[in-house]
Design a protein around this motif. Structure first.
Motif, PDB file in Angstrom:
ATOM      1  N   VAL A 135       0.828  -1.205   0.000  1.00 38.77           N
ATOM      2  CA  VAL A 135       0.000   0.000   0.000  1.00 38.77           C
ATOM      3  C   VAL A 135       0.866   1.259   0.000  1.00 38.77           C
ATOM      4  CG1 VAL A 135      -1.642   1.347   1.373  1.00 38.77           C
ATOM      5  CG2 VAL A 135      -1.979  -1.113   1.099  1.00 38.77           C
ATOM      6  N   VAL A 136       1.917   1.257   0.812  1.00 39.26           N
ATOM      7  CA  VAL A 136       2.786   2.431   0.917  1.00 39.26           C
ATOM      8  C   VAL A 136       3.597   2.662  -0.359  1.00 39.26           C
ATOM      9  CG1 VAL A 136       4.758   3.414   2.150  1.00 39.26           C
ATOM     10  CG2 VAL A 136       2.951   2.276   3.430  1.00 39.26           C
ATOM     11  N   LEU A 137       3.999   1.586  -1.023  1.00 42.80           N
ATOM     12  CA  LEU A 137       4.854   1.699  -2.205  1.00 42.80           C
ATOM     13  C   LEU A 137       4.143   2.299  -3.415  1.00 42.80           C
ATOM     14  CD1 LEU A 137       6.868  -1.658  -2.162  1.00 42.80           C
ATOM     15  CD2 LEU A 137       7.823   0.654  -2.015  1.00 42.80           C
ATOM     16  N   ILE A 138       2.818   2.126  -3.502  1.00 39.34           N
ATOM     17  CA  ILE A 138       2.091   2.585  -4.680  1.00 39.34           C
ATOM     18  C   ILE A 138       2.126   4.109  -4.775  1.00 39.34           C
ATOM     19  CG2 ILE A 138      -0.136   2.624  -5.859  1.00 39.34           C
ATOM     20  CD1 ILE A 138       1.269  -0.111  -5.706  1.00 39.34           C
ATOM     21  N   PRO A 139       2.576   4.649  -5.902  1.00 34.43           N
ATOM     22  CA  PRO A 139       2.635   6.108  -6.062  1.00 34.43           C
ATOM     23  C   PRO A 139       1.249   6.751  -5.992  1.00 34.43           C
ATOM     24  CG  PRO A 139       4.017   5.037  -7.690  1.00 34.43           C
ATOM     25  CD  PRO A 139       3.183   3.955  -7.052  1.00 34.43           C
ATOM     26  N   GLY A 140       1.052   7.577  -4.992  1.00 42.05           N
ATOM     27  CA  GLY A 140      -0.174   8.341  -4.839  1.00 42.05           C
ATOM     28  C   GLY A 140       0.172   9.812  -4.734  1.00 42.05           C
ATOM     29  N   GLY A 199       0.836  11.740  -2.122  1.00 41.81           N
ATOM     30  CA  GLY A 199       1.979  12.017  -1.257  1.00 41.81           C
ATOM     31  C   GLY A 199       3.299  11.633  -1.888  1.00 41.81           C
ATOM     32  N   VAL A 200       3.328  10.472  -2.532  1.00 42.87           N
ATOM     33  CA  VAL A 200       4.556  10.015  -3.183  1.00 42.87           C
ATOM     34  C   VAL A 200       4.946  10.947  -4.325  1.00 42.87           C
ATOM     35  CG1 VAL A 200       5.563   8.189  -4.610  1.00 42.87           C
ATOM     36  CG2 VAL A 200       4.300   7.595  -2.550  1.00 42.87           C
ATOM     37  N   ILE A 201       3.968  11.320  -5.124  1.00 43.09           N
ATOM     38  CA  ILE A 201       4.243  12.215  -6.257  1.00 43.09           C
ATOM     39  C   ILE A 201       4.800  13.550  -5.760  1.00 43.09           C
ATOM     40  CG2 ILE A 201       3.252  13.460  -8.208  1.00 43.09           C
ATOM     41  CD1 ILE A 201       3.461  10.410  -8.543  1.00 43.09           C
ATOM     42  N   TYR A 202       4.219  14.057  -4.691  1.00 41.17           N
ATOM     43  CA  TYR A 202       4.710  15.325  -4.132  1.00 41.17           C
ATOM     44  C   TYR A 202       6.142  15.176  -3.624  1.00 41.17           C
ATOM     45  CZ  TYR A 202       5.347  19.253  -0.963  1.00 41.17           C
ATOM     46  OH  TYR A 202       5.846  20.358  -0.318  1.00 41.17           O
ATOM     47  N   THR A 203       6.418  14.067  -2.923  1.00 35.44           N
ATOM     48  CA  THR A 203       7.754  13.838  -2.381  1.00 35.44           C
ATOM     49  C   THR A 203       8.784  13.688  -3.489  1.00 35.44           C
ATOM     50  OG1 THR A 203       6.799  12.719  -0.441  1.00 35.44           O
ATOM     51  CG2 THR A 203       9.131  12.342  -0.880  1.00 35.44           C
ATOM     52  N   VAL A 204       8.442  12.905  -4.517  1.00 32.40           N
ATOM     53  CA  VAL A 204       9.358  12.704  -5.641  1.00 32.40           C
ATOM     54  C   VAL A 204       9.587  14.009  -6.389  1.00 32.40           C
ATOM     55  CG1 VAL A 204       9.642  11.579  -7.886  1.00 32.40           C
ATOM     56  CG2 VAL A 204       8.801  10.266  -5.934  1.00 32.40           C
ATOM     57  N   GLY A 257      13.344  16.653  -0.190  1.00 26.90           N
ATOM     58  CA  GLY A 257      12.607  15.397  -0.247  1.00 26.90           C
ATOM     59  C   GLY A 257      12.373  14.809   1.132  1.00 26.90           C
ATOM     60  N   PHE A 258      13.365  14.975   2.013  1.00 32.40           N
ATOM     61  CA  PHE A 258      13.230  14.500   3.396  1.00 32.40           C
ATOM     62  C   PHE A 258      12.089  15.221   4.105  1.00 32.40           C
ATOM     63  CE2 PHE A 258      14.151  15.519   7.848  1.00 32.40           C
ATOM     64  CZ  PHE A 258      14.178  14.244   8.412  1.00 32.40           C
ATOM     65  N   TYR A 259      12.051  16.558   3.979  1.00 29.73           N
ATOM     66  CA  TYR A 259      10.995  17.335   4.644  1.00 29.73           C
ATOM     67  C   TYR A 259       9.619  17.017   4.058  1.00 29.73           C
ATOM     68  CZ  TYR A 259      14.618  20.031   6.984  1.00 29.73           C
ATOM     69  OH  TYR A 259      15.682  20.413   7.765  1.00 29.73           O
ATOM     70  N   ALA A 260       9.565  16.759   2.767  1.00 31.93           N
ATOM     71  CA  ALA A 260       8.294  16.394   2.135  1.00 31.93           C
ATOM     72  C   ALA A 260       7.805  15.054   2.676  1.00 31.93           C
ATOM     73  CB  ALA A 260       8.463  16.325   0.621  1.00 31.93           C
ATOM     74  N   ALA A 261       8.719  14.094   2.812  1.00 26.83           N
ATOM     75  CA  ALA A 261       8.363  12.783   3.363  1.00 26.83           C
ATOM     76  C   ALA A 261       7.890  12.910   4.803  1.00 26.83           C
ATOM     77  CB  ALA A 261       9.567  11.840   3.279  1.00 26.83           C
ATOM     78  N   PHE A 307       7.012   6.546   6.326  1.00 27.38           N
ATOM     79  CA  PHE A 307       8.106   7.514   6.330  1.00 27.38           C
ATOM     80  C   PHE A 307       9.354   6.949   5.651  1.00 27.38           C
ATOM     81  CE2 PHE A 307      11.895   9.362   8.405  1.00 27.38           C
ATOM     82  CZ  PHE A 307      11.746  10.661   7.951  1.00 27.38           C
ATOM     83  N   ALA A 308       9.662   5.681   5.949  1.00 22.01           N
ATOM     84  CA  ALA A 308      10.858   5.055   5.365  1.00 22.01           C
ATOM     85  C   ALA A 308      10.761   4.985   3.846  1.00 22.01           C
ATOM     86  CB  ALA A 308      11.056   3.660   5.954  1.00 22.01           C
ATOM     87  N   VAL A 309       9.606   4.551   3.346  1.00 30.09           N
ATOM     88  CA  VAL A 309       9.429   4.416   1.898  1.00 30.09           C
ATOM     89  C   VAL A 309       9.414   5.788   1.222  1.00 30.09           C
ATOM     90  CG1 VAL A 309       7.808   3.723   0.085  1.00 30.09           C
ATOM     91  CG2 VAL A 309       8.242   2.198   2.018  1.00 30.09           C
ATOM     92  N   PHE A 310       8.699   6.750   1.813  1.00 32.39           N
ATOM     93  CA  PHE A 310       8.657   8.089   1.233  1.00 32.39           C
ATOM     94  C   PHE A 310      10.050   8.716   1.224  1.00 32.39           C
ATOM     95  CE2 PHE A 310       4.082   9.813   1.177  1.00 32.39           C
ATOM     96  CZ  PHE A 310       3.592   8.572   0.779  1.00 32.39           C
ATOM     97  N   LEU A 311      10.824   8.454   2.268  1.00 26.63           N
ATOM     98  CA  LEU A 311      12.174   8.996   2.340  1.00 26.63           C
ATOM     99  C   LEU A 311      13.039   8.435   1.221  1.00 26.63           C
ATOM    100  CD1 LEU A 311      14.118  10.796   3.911  1.00 26.63           C
ATOM    101  CD2 LEU A 311      14.676   8.815   5.351  1.00 26.63           C
ATOM    102  N   VAL A 312      12.909   7.139   0.970  1.00 31.32           N
ATOM    103  CA  VAL A 312      13.654   6.514  -0.127  1.00 31.32           C
ATOM    104  C   VAL A 312      13.228   7.122  -1.456  1.00 31.32           C
ATOM    105  CG1 VAL A 312      14.016   4.368  -1.415  1.00 31.32           C
ATOM    106  CG2 VAL A 312      14.089   4.356   1.077  1.00 31.32           C
TER     107      VAL A 312
END
Length: 204
Positions: A13-18, A20-25, A36-40, A157-162
């Motif tokens: 569920v966390v890995l799927i780009p949604g 939040g992920v798009i914003y972080t990337v 990217g860290f602060y976004a995550a 947090f870990a996945v978004f950080l990556v």
């Protein structure tokens, strides 16, 4: 309670780009790894209100009425099957939005925080997702939900950080790859459908 099934499903569920992920990337690509860290961090913090609402609501239902909890459970089943179908049928591509050239750490965190706080689908998702991993007779439902939520947030947090730190690599391998996007969508749909089946046949 903390099963391999819970950990694997949460990771999927966390890995799927949604959103939040798009914003972080996007932030990681345009403003660097620190941004990217602060976004995550902000996206993860934005999950807290939804999880708190879910924990408090589910705990109250478990103590108040078995019938009410069963009703919620089957509503969750229906919702999971619905989003599994919607995810499977969705053919739109993920896209990166442009962000300002530079932003302060606080502004990045706040924007990411609001991004998830203002997403009502998160509360609905957690209402459907968490109940099936609560084991009757294995301790306080509140503490179980709190622990499950904490693990989910740590994974988020870990996945978004990556994602944020490796933004350029993920842009090429995931965001701009139609093949990978298709595979991710189908995996996500299958995960939701599997959750629905599991929840439908769970004891409580």
């Amino acid at each position: 309670m903390i099963t391999v099934e819970f950990l694997i499903t949460s990771l999927i569920v966390v890995l799927i780009p949604g959103t939040g992920v798009i914003y972080t990337v996007s932030t990681g690509i345009t403003q660097g790894r620190r941004a990217g860290f602060y976004a995550a961090l902000g996206c993860t913090a934005g999950i807290i209100p939804h999880l708190l609402a879910t924990i408090l609501g589910l705990t109250a239902l478990m103590h108040a009425s078995a019938l009410a909890f069963q009703t919620l459970k089957y509503a969750g089943v229906a919702y999971l099957f619905y989003i599994a179908y919607a995810t499977w049928k969705d053919t739109s591509a993920f896209a990166l939005e442009n962000t300002p050239p530079r932003s302060t750490a606080l502004s990045l965190v706040v924007k990411a925080l609001l991004l998830n706080i203002l997403n009502p689908k998160l509360t609905i998702f957690f209402l459907a997702f968490l109940p099936q991993f609560v084991k009757p007779g294995s301790g306080s439902p509140f503490l179980q939900l709190l622990l499950l939520s904490g693990i989910f947030m740590a994974m988020t947090f870990a996945v978004f950080l990556v994602y944020g730190l490796l933004a350029h690599a993920f842009r090429t391998a995931v965001i701009e790859s139609k093949t990978v996007q298709s595979w991710l969508r189908r995996s996500f749909a299958a995960a939701f459908a599997g959750l629905g089946v599991h929840l439908a046949f769970s004891e409580k």
